[in-house]
Design an enzyme around this catalytic site. Structure first.
Site, PDB file in Angstrom:
ATOM      1  N   ASN A  12       0.929  -1.427   0.086  1.00 54.34           N
ATOM      2  CA  ASN A  12       0.252  -0.003  -0.075  1.00 54.34           C
ATOM      3  C   ASN A  12       0.835   1.342  -0.094  1.00 54.34           C
ATOM      4  OD1 ASN A  12       0.113  -1.296   2.896  1.00 54.34           O
ATOM      5  ND2 ASN A  12      -0.005   0.855   3.387  1.00 54.34           N
ATOM      6  N   GLY A  14       5.404   2.896  -0.177  1.00 50.60           N
ATOM      7  CA  GLY A  14       6.846   2.681  -0.218  1.00 50.60           C
ATOM      8  C   GLY A  14       7.095   1.889  -1.339  1.00 50.60           C
ATOM      9  N   ASP A  57      -2.776  -9.012   6.706  1.00 51.00           N
ATOM     10  CA  ASP A  57      -1.590  -8.827   7.866  1.00 51.00           C
ATOM     11  C   ASP A  57      -0.915  -9.978   7.937  1.00 51.00           C
ATOM     12  OD1 ASP A  57      -0.446  -8.294  10.209  1.00 51.00           O
ATOM     13  OD2 ASP A  57      -2.000  -7.382  11.181  1.00 51.00           O
ATOM     14  N   ASN A  80       7.323  -8.510   0.921  1.00 50.07           N
ATOM     15  CA  ASN A  80       8.012  -7.039   0.952  1.00 50.07           C
ATOM     16  C   ASN A  80       7.591  -6.411   2.228  1.00 50.07           C
ATOM     17  OD1 ASN A  80       8.676  -4.146  -0.112  1.00 50.07           O
ATOM     18  ND2 ASN A  80       6.575  -3.951   0.683  1.00 50.07           N
ATOM     19  N   TYR A 152      16.248  -4.984  13.759  1.00 48.80           N
ATOM     20  CA  TYR A 152      15.720  -5.165  11.998  1.00 48.80           C
ATOM     21  C   TYR A 152      16.891  -5.952  11.384  1.00 48.80           C
ATOM     22  CZ  TYR A 152      15.383  -3.029   7.630  1.00 48.80           C
ATOM     23  OH  TYR A 152      15.135  -2.931   6.193  1.00 48.80           O
ATOM     24  N   LYS A 156      16.787  -9.429   9.040  1.00 45.68           N
ATOM     25  CA  LYS A 156      16.973  -9.617   7.715  1.00 45.68           C
ATOM     26  C   LYS A 156      18.043 -10.548   7.343  1.00 45.68           C
ATOM     27  CE  LYS A 156      14.285  -6.401   6.122  1.00 45.68           C
ATOM     28  NZ  LYS A 156      13.023  -6.798   5.372  1.00 45.68           N
ATOM     29  N   THR A 187      11.382   6.292   2.312  1.00 51.10           N
ATOM     30  CA  THR A 187      10.021   5.734   2.702  1.00 51.10           C
ATOM     31  C   THR A 187       9.725   5.946   4.097  1.00 51.10           C
ATOM     32  OG1 THR A 187      10.751   3.545   3.274  1.00 51.10           O
ATOM     33  CG2 THR A 187      10.444   3.732   1.103  1.00 51.10           C
ATOM     34  N   ASN A 190      11.564   4.044   8.556  1.00 47.85           N
ATOM     35  CA  ASN A 190      12.231   4.623   9.911  1.00 47.85           C
ATOM     36  C   ASN A 190      12.777   5.928   9.533  1.00 47.85           C
ATOM     37  OD1 ASN A 190      14.780   4.465   8.514  1.00 47.85           O
ATOM     38  ND2 ASN A 190      14.882   2.176   9.282  1.00 47.85           N
TER      39      ASN A 190
HETATM   40  P1  NAP Z   1       7.723   1.330   4.069  1.00 45.52           P
HETATM   41  O1  NAP Z   1       6.866   2.420   3.362  1.00 45.52           O
HETATM   42  O2  NAP Z   1       7.340   1.460   5.916  1.00 45.52           O
HETATM   43  O3  NAP Z   1       6.453  -0.059   3.786  1.00 45.52           O
HETATM   44  C1  NAP Z   1       6.380  -1.075   4.688  1.00 45.52           C
HETATM   45  C2  NAP Z   1       5.038  -1.753   4.468  1.00 45.52           C
HETATM   46  O4  NAP Z   1       4.987  -3.017   5.026  1.00 45.52           O
HETATM   47  C3  NAP Z   1       3.830  -0.941   4.504  1.00 45.52           C
HETATM   48  O5  NAP Z   1       2.749  -1.086   3.426  1.00 45.52           O
HETATM   49  C4  NAP Z   1       3.224  -1.455   5.799  1.00 45.52           C
HETATM   50  O6  NAP Z   1       1.772  -1.489   6.059  1.00 45.52           O
HETATM   51  C5  NAP Z   1       3.464  -2.963   5.548  1.00 45.52           C
HETATM   52  N1  NAP Z   1       3.411  -3.612   6.842  1.00 45.52           N
HETATM   53  C6  NAP Z   1       4.136  -3.746   7.830  1.00 45.52           C
HETATM   54  N2  NAP Z   1       3.649  -4.702   9.255  1.00 45.52           N
HETATM   55  C7  NAP Z   1       2.727  -5.101   8.100  1.00 45.52           C
HETATM   56  C8  NAP Z   1       2.079  -6.566   8.494  1.00 45.52           C
HETATM   57  N3  NAP Z   1       2.030  -7.047   9.687  1.00 45.52           N
HETATM   58  N4  NAP Z   1       1.255  -6.879   7.589  1.00 45.52           N
HETATM   59  C9  NAP Z   1       1.321  -6.399   6.494  1.00 45.52           C
HETATM   60  N5  NAP Z   1       1.873  -5.256   5.943  1.00 45.52           N
HETATM   61  C10 NAP Z   1       2.743  -4.759   6.815  1.00 45.52           C
HETATM   62  O7  NAP Z   1       8.802   0.796   4.236  1.00 45.52           O
HETATM   63  P2  NAP Z   1       9.754   0.261   2.905  1.00 45.52           P
HETATM   64  O8  NAP Z   1      10.980   1.025   2.758  1.00 45.52           O
HETATM   65  O9  NAP Z   1       8.743   0.535   1.511  1.00 45.52           O
HETATM   66  O10 NAP Z   1       9.940  -1.244   2.950  1.00 45.52           O
HETATM   67  C11 NAP Z   1       9.683  -2.291   2.326  1.00 45.52           C
HETATM   68  C12 NAP Z   1      10.600  -3.516   2.453  1.00 45.52           C
HETATM   69  O11 NAP Z   1      12.076  -3.077   2.058  1.00 45.52           O
HETATM   70  C13 NAP Z   1      10.918  -3.706   4.145  1.00 45.52           C
HETATM   71  O12 NAP Z   1      11.050  -5.050   3.945  1.00 45.52           O
HETATM   72  C14 NAP Z   1      12.155  -3.181   4.278  1.00 45.52           C
HETATM   73  O13 NAP Z   1      12.607  -3.680   5.178  1.00 45.52           O
HETATM   74  C15 NAP Z   1      12.737  -3.017   3.075  1.00 45.52           C
HETATM   75  N6  NAP Z   1      13.912  -2.220   2.922  1.00 45.52           N
HETATM   76  C16 NAP Z   1      13.592  -0.836   2.886  1.00 45.52           C
HETATM   77  C17 NAP Z   1      14.839  -0.115   2.710  1.00 45.52           C
HETATM   78  C18 NAP Z   1      14.599   1.435   2.787  1.00 45.52           C
HETATM   79  O14 NAP Z   1      15.735   2.121   2.584  1.00 45.52           O
HETATM   80  N7  NAP Z   1      13.363   1.981   2.626  1.00 45.52           N
HETATM   81  C19 NAP Z   1      16.265  -0.620   2.857  1.00 45.52           C
HETATM   82  C20 NAP Z   1      16.297  -1.973   2.834  1.00 45.52           C
HETATM   83  C21 NAP Z   1      15.389  -2.698   2.990  1.00 45.52           C
HETATM   84  P3  NAP Z   1       1.259  -0.075   6.958  1.00 45.52           P
HETATM   85  O15 NAP Z   1       1.221   1.042   5.782  1.00 45.52           O
HETATM   86  O16 NAP Z   1      -0.080  -0.666   7.166  1.00 45.52           O
HETATM   87  O17 NAP Z   1       2.123   0.128   7.898  1.00 45.52           O
END
Ligand code: NAP
Length: 232
Positions: A12, A14, A57, A80, A152, A156, A187, A190
């Site tokens: 939804n 990021g 969820d 994801n 975190y 991973k 995103t 954090n």
């Molecule tokens: P984000 O914008 O916070 O998106 C995270 C997504 O996960 C949101 O849609 C959130 O839903 C969903 N989520 C969290 N808990 C959930 C649950 N219990 N059930 C279903 N959905 C859930 O973060 P993002 O950066 O896009 O992260 C996406 C992935 O990329 C993650 O696995 C993260 O560890 C990885 N990642 C990100 C980065 C970065 O720099 N951003 C770097 C390395 C890896 P809600 O909107 O309802 O909270």
């Protein structure tokens, strides 16, 4: 890739939303996983194409079971959904915070993957992509001597091992299973990500490449968003 069906958890917002957008633009049917129906519906409208809401969820067994009943044949699963919490070292991070993070980033992946395996096994070209992070690399952490984001990053690392174990377990079924590090992206994950300049769409492209691998593509590997290998 016409007629192929993909599910992206946490799509939804990021990086997940960008993965969904790119796969929908390729003509796939894309299930947009979202734990909140309202946020999911808004994303589906924004993504367009054949995007569909799937309320899911990843920490809720009933939600996972209900979602799995909705999809008979699944070609691509992108695990994801993830959470990060604060940038604490292991000696500063409460064990309950570890449990919370592992519940989503590790146990959620196992629960969702196992629930959708029957649908994946019905696909002619099944793929699983696990959204990892280079911060979960043991080699990188040992070299940097860093200790922040303990829950975190260790979650991973566990996800990386699960990637290899699933790849081994599912090789006979033709399921290609890989992990991707999307790079630091702007995103809501954090505070560090919120301030980052990286375009989420660029990180998403790395996951899409692994989602669309040919049958002779790699499995059980850990790639950066740009296609280079990340050390375990
Ligand atoms: P984000 O914008 O916070 O998106 C995270 C997504 O996960 C949101 O849609 C959130 O839903 C969903 N989520 C969290 N808990 C959930 C649950 N219990 N059930 C279903 N959905 C859930 O973060 P993002 O950066 O896009 O992260 C996406 C992935 O990329 C993650 O696995 C993260 O560890 C990885 N990642 C990100 C980065 C970065 O720099 N951003 C770097 C390395 C890896 P809600 O909107 O309802 O909270």
């Amino acid at each position: 890739m016409d007629n192929s069906v993909a599910l992206i958890t946490g799509a939804n917002t990021g990086i997940g939303k960008e993965i969904a957008r790119q796969l929908a633009a390729e003509g796939l049917t894309v299930y947009v996983g979202s734990r909140d129906a309202g946020r999911g519906r808004a994303a589906v409208e924004e993504i367009g194409g054949d995007a569909r809401l799937l309320q899911l969820d990843v920490t809720d067994a009933a939600s996972i079971a209900a979602a799995a009943r909705e999809i008979a044949v699944l070609d691509i699963l992108v695990n994801n959904a993830g959470i990060s919490l604060e940038a604490k070292a292991p000696d500063q991070q409460d064990v309950d915070e570890f449990r919370r993070v592992y519940e989503t980033n590790v146990f959620g992946v196992v629960a969702v993957t196992n629930a959708f395996l029957p649908a994946l096994r019905r696909s002619a070209h099944p793929r699983i992509v696990n959204m990892s992070s280079s911060t979960g690399s043991l080699a990188v952490a040992a070299e940097q001597g860093s200790s922040a984001f303990a829950a975190y990053r260790s979650s991973k690392t566990a996800l990386n091992m699960l990637t290899v174990l699933y790849a081994n377990a599912l090789a006979a079924d033709g399921v290609l299973v890989n992990a991707v590090a999307p790079g630091l992206r702007r995103t809501g994950l954090n505070a560090r990500a919120a301030e980052a300049g990286g375009d989420p769409a660029e990180g998403a492209a790395g996951a899409v490449r692994l989602a669309l691998l040919p049958d002779d593509g790699p499995s059980g590997q850990f790639f950066s968003w740009d296609g280079t290998r990340v050390p375990w």
